[in-house]
Design a protein around this motif. Structure first.
Motif, mmCIF file in Angstrom:
data_model
loop_
_atom_site.group_PDB
_atom_site.id
_atom_site.type_symbol
_atom_site.label_atom_id
_atom_site.label_comp_id
_atom_site.label_asym_id
_atom_site.label_seq_id
_atom_site.Cartn_x
_atom_site.Cartn_y
_atom_site.Cartn_z
ATOM 1 N N LEU A 224 -69.525 25.458 -16.770
ATOM 2 C CA LEU A 224 -68.721 26.595 -16.439
ATOM 3 C C LEU A 224 -69.800 27.605 -15.667
ATOM 4 C CD1 LEU A 224 -66.685 27.231 -19.541
ATOM 5 C CD2 LEU A 224 -65.660 26.514 -17.331
ATOM 6 N N VAL A 228 -68.488 27.132 -12.047
ATOM 7 C CA VAL A 228 -67.271 28.339 -11.975
ATOM 8 C C VAL A 228 -68.052 29.656 -11.886
ATOM 9 C CG1 VAL A 228 -65.507 29.079 -13.084
ATOM 10 C CG2 VAL A 228 -65.781 26.653 -13.386
ATOM 11 N N CYS A 234 -64.929 32.442 -11.507
ATOM 12 C CA CYS A 234 -64.280 32.909 -12.999
ATOM 13 C C CYS A 234 -63.327 33.984 -12.703
ATOM 14 C CB CYS A 234 -65.266 32.982 -13.826
ATOM 15 S SG CYS A 234 -64.625 33.631 -15.608
ATOM 16 N N MET A 235 -62.224 34.151 -13.573
ATOM 17 C CA MET A 235 -61.509 35.376 -13.437
ATOM 18 C C MET A 235 -61.048 35.883 -14.655
ATOM 19 S SD MET A 235 -58.967 33.222 -14.023
ATOM 20 C CE MET A 235 -58.335 31.847 -13.837
ATOM 21 N N GLY A 236 -61.797 34.989 -15.819
ATOM 22 C CA GLY A 236 -61.477 35.615 -17.110
ATOM 23 C C GLY A 236 -60.079 35.246 -17.762
ATOM 24 N N CYS A 237 -59.637 34.185 -17.611
ATOM 25 C CA CYS A 237 -58.289 34.055 -18.255
ATOM 26 C C CYS A 237 -58.405 33.666 -19.490
ATOM 27 C CB CYS A 237 -57.650 32.828 -17.390
ATOM 28 S SG CYS A 237 -58.508 31.164 -17.509
ATOM 29 N N GLY A 238 -59.342 32.862 -20.097
ATOM 30 C CA GLY A 238 -59.410 32.455 -21.321
ATOM 31 C C GLY A 238 -59.291 31.085 -21.735
ATOM 32 N N SER A 239 -58.997 30.256 -20.832
ATOM 33 C CA SER A 239 -58.455 29.100 -21.118
ATOM 34 C C SER A 239 -59.859 28.289 -21.732
ATOM 35 C CB SER A 239 -58.137 28.146 -19.980
ATOM 36 O OG SER A 239 -57.173 28.523 -19.306
ATOM 37 N N CYS A 240 -60.984 28.476 -21.308
ATOM 38 C CA CYS A 240 -62.085 27.866 -21.878
ATOM 39 C C CYS A 240 -62.217 28.096 -23.183
ATOM 40 C CB CYS A 240 -63.345 27.932 -21.013
ATOM 41 S SG CYS A 240 -63.440 29.912 -20.705
ATOM 42 N N HIS A 251 -64.992 35.515 -25.547
ATOM 43 C CA HIS A 251 -65.110 36.408 -24.230
ATOM 44 C C HIS A 251 -65.648 37.904 -24.700
ATOM 45 C CE1 HIS A 251 -62.838 32.932 -22.658
ATOM 46 N NE2 HIS A 251 -62.929 33.873 -21.517
ATOM 47 N N PRO A 256 -66.553 34.710 -20.244
ATOM 48 C CA PRO A 256 -66.969 33.802 -21.154
ATOM 49 C C PRO A 256 -68.286 33.682 -21.418
ATOM 50 C CG PRO A 256 -66.232 32.429 -19.002
ATOM 51 C CD PRO A 256 -66.111 34.081 -19.017
ATOM 52 N N CYS A 273 -60.402 24.603 -17.504
ATOM 53 C CA CYS A 273 -60.402 25.801 -16.641
ATOM 54 C C CYS A 273 -59.634 25.685 -15.301
ATOM 55 C CB CYS A 273 -61.907 26.232 -16.235
ATOM 56 S SG CYS A 273 -62.116 27.440 -15.011
ATOM 57 N N PRO A 274 -58.959 26.582 -15.027
ATOM 58 C CA PRO A 274 -57.854 26.549 -13.612
ATOM 59 C C PRO A 274 -59.062 26.591 -12.731
ATOM 60 C CG PRO A 274 -57.507 28.538 -14.977
ATOM 61 C CD PRO A 274 -58.325 27.877 -15.850
ATOM 62 N N ARG A 275 -60.259 27.299 -12.594
ATOM 63 C CA ARG A 275 -60.894 27.122 -11.544
ATOM 64 C C ARG A 275 -62.276 26.003 -11.564
ATOM 65 N NH1 ARG A 275 -60.425 32.540 -9.536
ATOM 66 N NH2 ARG A 275 -58.256 32.828 -8.880
#
Ligand code: SF4
Ligand code: SF4
Ligand code: SF4
Lengths: 298, 289
Positions: A224, A228, A234-240, A251, A256, A273-275
């Motif tokens: 990551l 990423v 990274c846009m801070g979505c939280g998936s990881c 987070h 992350p 991660c979507p990215r």
């Protein structure tokens, strides 16, 4: 947007999916090409199922439990789509038979001749080799082995299967989720037995998972960071954080942070991660694809 | 209009009919009202929202189980709230079988990827009952918001009542009645870099997505996108939760939504192109395959 229309035709009608066409099943493999044997042909003309099995390398059986955790879905899968031809735990078959899909759990102990022989044999016998779970894909917890355990203290060096053979598909995670295993099984069925449209869908779905073996056999929270975060994605979505099985990721101010000492190297965070990778073509049709998979397993 | 607004089944302009909800709502109180209704009707058993955190305007994802919880989370914070980080936890510690979650378009993408390719999200895929997406041009880190509010606007974080991006400006309203506007030219450099590769403005992958753009002040534009999103929306409207206007009859209407969506997507496509040849014979990664 071709996928959507593709999907509409899938699992429609009373016929069992893909019943139209007989397919020769050994294509997607990087392994040695083999002529389909005559008896195999006969079998597949009687049954339109694919053959699959579970190959147990050095893993904790958690992956197999994850397969079983599909409960009723697994029974439907076995009923309609898959002949389960090999499984040390569940099937009384001693030697690895020829099969369409081998689900390999665990890494390979290179100090154990039998394991090395069996993983090679798996490559020879299976058209599609799927590394199921963190250990098979990336080594995972077996990376931390230093040997000394009873009753084989000399078994100390373990490698992800991709370090010894070509692998076709990765299912990362520790344990891998029952749902991803299910999805891959359904898609493998469509790839091998489906009509052209169904194959196209299966290829699109499996593509990112088939790209993973080419990216290597190492995983870590660091992925990551290097691929990423450091790349400005990274846009801070939280998936990881959600994906990590050992809660190594938190987070802080939305970004992350990994406690790398806790990381067991399973590869879940990066791949969730979507990215890391993202296919609009597939994900935009989530409603239809999920509906089709669930429908198939009713 | 092309694909910039994604797939949707219906779109309208709406606002909540609940006075409590409207009082401190960002716009039409859509998210709070929808979750309240969904909770009451048993459509969801909890919702992951951005609640108050350790510092003023620093959000923290939390699971709202009732209307009072939801009211605490009202309003847009304009900085990161990693709501998806709670999505597995919601099914475990909170025992939710039907999860509601609100988030940005990228978080909707994260959720759908997580349903199709669940790497660690065991037993989550069929528990996402209502994912509400918020229109989003870009987001900020908490530290960026502090810098904008305290350094550029000269206001204390704790005195801020509402923040808003609209009409080409960043607006800050304080409890004592001050209104400060910053031109977006000033805010640009504080934007989260990860937002510059984002290709979704109106949360195409949400069940229902909403934002102020396109509707008059105090109203929100609402897209019902998935089948379940449409069903819930219809029920909520039938139950009198919302006042509604056809989008064609409001100003500025869908045209503005499309315009901004295209602006964002085109700008970020360009960024992706520039990233591909960022160095000398070397590029930066693109996540899109
Ligand atoms: S999943 Fe990826 S994009 Fe989301 S917070 Fe983690 S590293 Fe960032
Ligand atoms: S941080 Fe967690 S999810 Fe990521 S590789 Fe390590 S153990 Fe796996
Ligand atoms: S601009 Fe895109 S990446 Fe940034 S917060 Fe909004 S939706 Fe996420």
């Amino acid at each position: 947007m071709g996928l959507l229309s593709t999907l509409k035709s899938i699992f429609g009608g009373g016929e069992s999916p893909g019943a139209k066409k007989e397919t020769e099943s050994a294509k997607a493999s990087a392994g040695p090409e083999k002529k389909p044997q005559t008896d195999m042909k006969e079998v597949s003309s009687v049954s339109n199922k694919i053959t699959a099995g579970h190959v147990h390398m050095s893993g904790c059986t958690g992956c197999l439990v994850a397969v079983a955790d599909n409960y009723g879905g697994l029974l439907t899968l076995l009923d309609k789509y898959v002949d389960w031809v090999y499984d040390l735990t569940l099937a009384d078959v001693r030697h690895i038979p020829k099969m369409d899909v081998a689900l390999v759990e665990g890494s390979v102990c290179i100090n154990d001749k039998l394991s090395v022989q069996e993983i090679k044999e798996t490559r020879e016998k299976a058209a599609i080799v799927v590394a199921v779970g963190g250990c098979a894909c990336y080594g995972n917890i077996t990376r931390f082995s230093r040997g000394g355990q009873q009753n084989q203290p000399g078994h100390e060096a373990f490698l992800p299967i991709g370090d010894l053979i070509n692998v076709d598909v990765y299912i990362p995670g520790c344990a891998p989720t029952p749902q991803l295993i299910r999805n891959v099984c359904v898609m493998a069925y469509l790839l091998l037995k489906g009509n052209d449209e169904q194959k196209k869908l299966a290829e699109a779905y499996l593509k990112p998972l088939m790209a993973l073996p080419k990216q290597g056999t190492e995983a870590c929270f660091c992925d990551l960071m290097t691929k990423v975060i450091d790349q400005g994605l990274c846009m801070g979505c939280g998936s990881c954080a959600s994906a990590c099985p050992v809660r190594a990721i938190t987070h802080e101010y939305g970004k992350p942070q990994g406690q790398r000492d806790l990381c067991i190297k399973c590869g879940a965070c990066y791949n969730q991660c979507p990215r890391s990778w993202f296919s609009f073509d597939v994900v935009s049709n989530y409603e239809t694809i999920l509906g089709a998979i669930r429908g198939a397993l009713q | 209009m092309g694909t910039e607004l994604g797939n949707y089944k219906a779109v309208c302009s709406a606002r909540s009919t609940d006075k409590d909800i409207l009082k401190r709502a960002q716009d039409g109180g859509i998210v709070t009202q929808l979750f309240t209704f969904a909770l009451e009707e048993g459509f969801i058993d909890g919702a992951i929202v951005s609640g108050p955190g350790e510092e003023p305007w620093r959000p923290r994802p939390f699971v709202a189980m009732c209307k009072e919880d939801l009211l605490k989370a009202r309003g847009t914070k304009y900085n990161l709230s990693p709501n998806v980080s709670f999505i597995k936890e919601a099914t475990r510690s909170f025992g939710l079988d039907k999860i509601g979650i609100v988030g940005t378009p990228c978080q909707m993408q994260a959720i759908r990827k997580g349903q199709l390719y669940p790497m660690g999200l065991r037993d989550v895929d069929d528990k996402i009952a209502l994912a509400i997406g918020i229109f989003c041009m870009e987001n900020f880190s908490y530290q960026s918001i502090v810098q904008l509010v305290e350094d550029h606007a000269g206001q204390k974080m704790e005195s801020v009542k509402k923040m808003e991006i609209g009409k080409g400006k960043f607006w800050i309203y304080t409890d004592r009645g001050a209104v400060v506007q910053l031109p977006l030219k000033v805010t640009h450099k504080y934007e989260q870099p990860g937002c510059h590769v984002c290709l979704d403005y109106v949360a195409n992958l949400a069940d229902i997505s909403t934002g102020s753009v396109g509707s008059p002040d105090g109203w929100s534009t609402v897209f019902a996108r998935s089948t379940s999103g449409q069903t819930l929306w219809d029920k909520a409207v039938a139950a009198g939760c919302f006042e509604m206007k056809p989008i064609e009859q409001v100003k500025p209407g869908l045209e503005l939504v499309s315009k901004l969506a295209n602006e964002k997507i085109n700008k970020n496509r360009k960024t992706l192109e520039e990233r591909a040849s960022f160095g000398v014979g070397k590029g930066l990664r693109s996540p899109y395959i």
